[in-house]
Design a protein around this motif. Structure first.
Motif, PDB file in Angstrom:
ATOM      1  N   UNK A   5      -7.127   3.967   2.320  1.00 27.79           N
ATOM      2  CA  UNK A   5      -6.532   5.095   3.042  1.00 27.79           C
ATOM      3  C   UNK A   5      -5.669   5.881   2.073  1.00 27.79           C
ATOM      4  N   UNK A   6      -6.120   7.089   1.770  1.00 30.88           N
ATOM      5  CA  UNK A   6      -5.393   7.962   0.851  1.00 30.88           C
ATOM      6  C   UNK A   6      -4.512   8.934   1.635  1.00 30.88           C
ATOM      7  N   UNK A   7      -3.389   9.306   1.031  1.00 30.28           N
ATOM      8  CA  UNK A   7      -2.479  10.254   1.661  1.00 30.28           C
ATOM      9  C   UNK A   7      -1.661  10.979   0.604  1.00 30.28           C
ATOM     10  N   UNK A   8      -0.982  12.047   1.033  1.00 30.17           N
ATOM     11  CA  UNK A   8      -0.060  12.751   0.142  1.00 30.17           C
ATOM     12  C   UNK A   8      -0.542  14.096  -0.360  1.00 30.17           C
ATOM     13  N   UNK A   9      -1.794  14.428  -0.090  1.00 31.33           N
ATOM     14  CA  UNK A   9      -2.292  15.715  -0.546  1.00 31.33           C
ATOM     15  C   UNK A   9      -1.649  16.867   0.200  1.00 31.33           C
ATOM     16  N   UNK A  10      -1.654  18.027  -0.443  1.00 40.37           N
ATOM     17  CA  UNK A  10      -0.991  19.190   0.165  1.00 40.37           C
ATOM     18  C   UNK A  10      -1.387  20.443  -0.590  1.00 40.37           C
ATOM     19  N   UNK A  35      -8.527   2.872  -9.497  1.00 42.77           N
ATOM     20  CA  UNK A  35      -8.578   4.201 -10.096  1.00 42.77           C
ATOM     21  C   UNK A  35      -8.397   5.292  -9.068  1.00 42.77           C
ATOM     22  N   UNK A  36      -7.971   6.430  -9.540  1.00 46.26           N
ATOM     23  CA  UNK A  36      -7.967   7.661  -8.746  1.00 46.26           C
ATOM     24  C   UNK A  36      -9.105   8.541  -9.257  1.00 46.26           C
ATOM     25  N   UNK A  37      -9.889   9.015  -8.328  1.00 48.16           N
ATOM     26  CA  UNK A  37     -11.017   9.877  -8.614  1.00 48.16           C
ATOM     27  C   UNK A  37     -10.784  11.204  -7.891  1.00 48.16           C
ATOM     28  N   UNK A  38     -11.481  12.239  -8.329  1.00 49.93           N
ATOM     29  CA  UNK A  38     -11.390  13.503  -7.611  1.00 49.93           C
ATOM     30  C   UNK A  38     -12.732  14.213  -7.627  1.00 49.93           C
ATOM     31  N   UNK A  39     -12.930  15.021  -6.616  1.00 50.02           N
ATOM     32  CA  UNK A  39     -14.151  15.803  -6.520  1.00 50.02           C
ATOM     33  C   UNK A  39     -13.804  17.216  -6.100  1.00 50.02           C
ATOM     34  N   UNK A  40     -14.068  18.144  -6.993  1.00 44.94           N
ATOM     35  CA  UNK A  40     -13.848  19.558  -6.711  1.00 44.94           C
ATOM     36  C   UNK A  40     -15.127  20.149  -6.100  1.00 44.94           C
ATOM     37  N   UNK A  86      -2.179  22.287 -12.011  1.00 39.87           N
ATOM     38  CA  UNK A  86      -2.919  23.491 -12.379  1.00 39.87           C
ATOM     39  C   UNK A  86      -3.946  23.811 -11.293  1.00 39.87           C
ATOM     40  N   UNK A  87      -4.399  25.048 -11.284  1.00 39.33           N
ATOM     41  CA  UNK A  87      -5.395  25.459 -10.299  1.00 39.33           C
ATOM     42  C   UNK A  87      -6.611  24.543 -10.369  1.00 39.33           C
ATOM     43  N   UNK A  88      -6.986  24.157 -11.581  1.00 47.25           N
ATOM     44  CA  UNK A  88      -8.182  23.340 -11.753  1.00 47.25           C
ATOM     45  C   UNK A  88      -8.014  21.894 -11.290  1.00 47.25           C
ATOM     46  N   UNK A  89      -6.827  21.515 -10.865  1.00 45.71           N
ATOM     47  CA  UNK A  89      -6.613  20.195 -10.269  1.00 45.71           C
ATOM     48  C   UNK A  89      -7.001  20.180  -8.791  1.00 45.71           C
ATOM     49  N   UNK A  90      -7.318  21.335  -8.244  1.00 48.34           N
ATOM     50  CA  UNK A  90      -7.716  21.411  -6.846  1.00 48.34           C
ATOM     51  C   UNK A  90      -8.967  20.581  -6.598  1.00 48.34           C
ATOM     52  N   UNK A  91      -8.884  19.650  -5.647  1.00 48.93           N
ATOM     53  CA  UNK A  91      -9.988  18.728  -5.370  1.00 48.93           C
ATOM     54  C   UNK A  91      -9.589  17.815  -4.220  1.00 48.93           C
ATOM     55  N   UNK A  92     -10.560  17.067  -3.739  1.00 53.77           N
ATOM     56  CA  UNK A  92     -10.269  15.941  -2.862  1.00 53.77           C
ATOM     57  C   UNK A  92     -10.084  14.722  -3.752  1.00 53.77           C
ATOM     58  N   UNK A  93      -9.000  14.018  -3.562  1.00 55.95           N
ATOM     59  CA  UNK A  93      -8.659  12.861  -4.382  1.00 55.95           C
ATOM     60  C   UNK A  93      -8.922  11.574  -3.596  1.00 55.95           C
ATOM     61  N   UNK A  94      -9.546  10.629  -4.274  1.00 59.32           N
ATOM     62  CA  UNK A  94      -9.894   9.341  -3.696  1.00 59.32           C
ATOM     63  C   UNK A  94      -9.396   8.215  -4.600  1.00 59.32           C
ATOM     64  N   UNK A  95      -9.109   7.095  -4.007  1.00 59.33           N
ATOM     65  CA  UNK A  95      -8.878   5.902  -4.810  1.00 59.33           C
ATOM     66  C   UNK A  95     -10.041   4.945  -4.578  1.00 59.33           C
ATOM     67  N   UNK A  96     -10.238   4.067  -5.534  1.00 61.35           N
ATOM     68  CA  UNK A  96     -11.278   3.055  -5.428  1.00 61.35           C
ATOM     69  C   UNK A  96     -11.097   2.078  -6.577  1.00 61.35           C
ATOM     70  N   UNK A 108     -10.275  10.324   1.570  1.00 64.79           N
ATOM     71  CA  UNK A 108      -9.704  11.173   0.537  1.00 64.79           C
ATOM     72  C   UNK A 108      -8.532  11.994   1.044  1.00 64.79           C
ATOM     73  N   UNK A 109      -7.862  12.651   0.119  1.00 64.73           N
ATOM     74  CA  UNK A 109      -6.753  13.530   0.471  1.00 64.73           C
ATOM     75  C   UNK A 109      -6.891  14.822  -0.331  1.00 64.73           C
ATOM     76  N   UNK A 110      -6.753  15.956   0.351  1.00 65.24           N
ATOM     77  CA  UNK A 110      -6.996  17.258  -0.272  1.00 65.24           C
ATOM     78  C   UNK A 110      -5.771  17.732  -1.031  1.00 65.24           C
ATOM     79  N   UNK A 111      -5.992  18.084  -2.277  1.00 68.37           N
ATOM     80  CA  UNK A 111      -4.959  18.720  -3.096  1.00 68.37           C
ATOM     81  C   UNK A 111      -5.438  20.133  -3.411  1.00 68.37           C
ATOM     82  N   UNK A 112      -4.629  21.108  -3.048  1.00 67.78           N
ATOM     83  CA  UNK A 112      -4.963  22.497  -3.313  1.00 67.78           C
ATOM     84  C   UNK A 112      -3.816  23.120  -4.104  1.00 67.78           C
ATOM     85  N   UNK A 113      -4.140  23.638  -5.279  1.00 67.01           N
ATOM     86  CA  UNK A 113      -3.141  24.254  -6.138  1.00 67.01           C
ATOM     87  C   UNK A 113      -3.402  25.752  -6.171  1.00 67.01           C
ATOM     88  N   UNK A 114      -2.415  26.504  -5.753  1.00 68.62           N
ATOM     89  CA  UNK A 114      -2.560  27.964  -5.756  1.00 68.62           C
ATOM     90  C   UNK A 114      -2.071  28.509  -7.093  1.00 68.62           C
TER      91      UNK A 114
END
Length: 115
Positions: A5-10, A35-40, A86-96, A108-114
């Motif tokens: 269960x991932x949390x904390x994205x914003x 690990x933490x993974x991400x998918x943009x 950074x803007x390019x960090x925008x993605x859904x982040x997962x742990x596994x 996953x948890x969504x991270x959006x960087x404006x």
């Protein structure tokens, strides 16, 4: 039982910080490096940070010096402190686990960087 269960994205401005958390089921966490993974959008999922059971860490070059992974073995949790976002960090982040050992992903948890 396998559970993540991932949390904390914003939504955050470039240059800001976020702290992600992941709660993992006991045996899954205690027996594995994590690990933490991400998918943009439109991209493959990638590993950004990993930590062994003993606390040895490694990072993708794109986040080195900005992200810090940590784990709390007593609480079966793994965290990702993300600074200087950074803007390019925008993605859904997962742990596994690292390497992947289960055919399972959390929501996953969504991270959006404006910018």
């Amino acid at each position: 039982q396998v559970q993540l269960v991932e949390s904390g994205g914003d939504l955050v401005q470039a240059g800001g910080s976020l702290r992600l958390s992941c709660a993992a089921s006991g045996s899954m966490f205690s027996m594995n490096a994590m690990g933490w993974y991400r998918q943009a959008p439109g991209k493959q999922r990638e590993l950004v940070a990993a930590i062994t059971r003993g606390g040895i860490t490694n990072y993708a070059d794109s986040v080195k010096g900005r992200f810090t992974i940590s784990r709390d073995n007593a609480k079966n949790t793994v965290h990702l402190q993300m600074n200087s976002l950074k803007f390019e960090d925008t993605a859904v982040y997962y742990c596994n686990t690292r390497p992947l050992r289960y055919d399972y992903w959390g929501q996953g948890t969504q991270v959006t960087v404006s910018s």
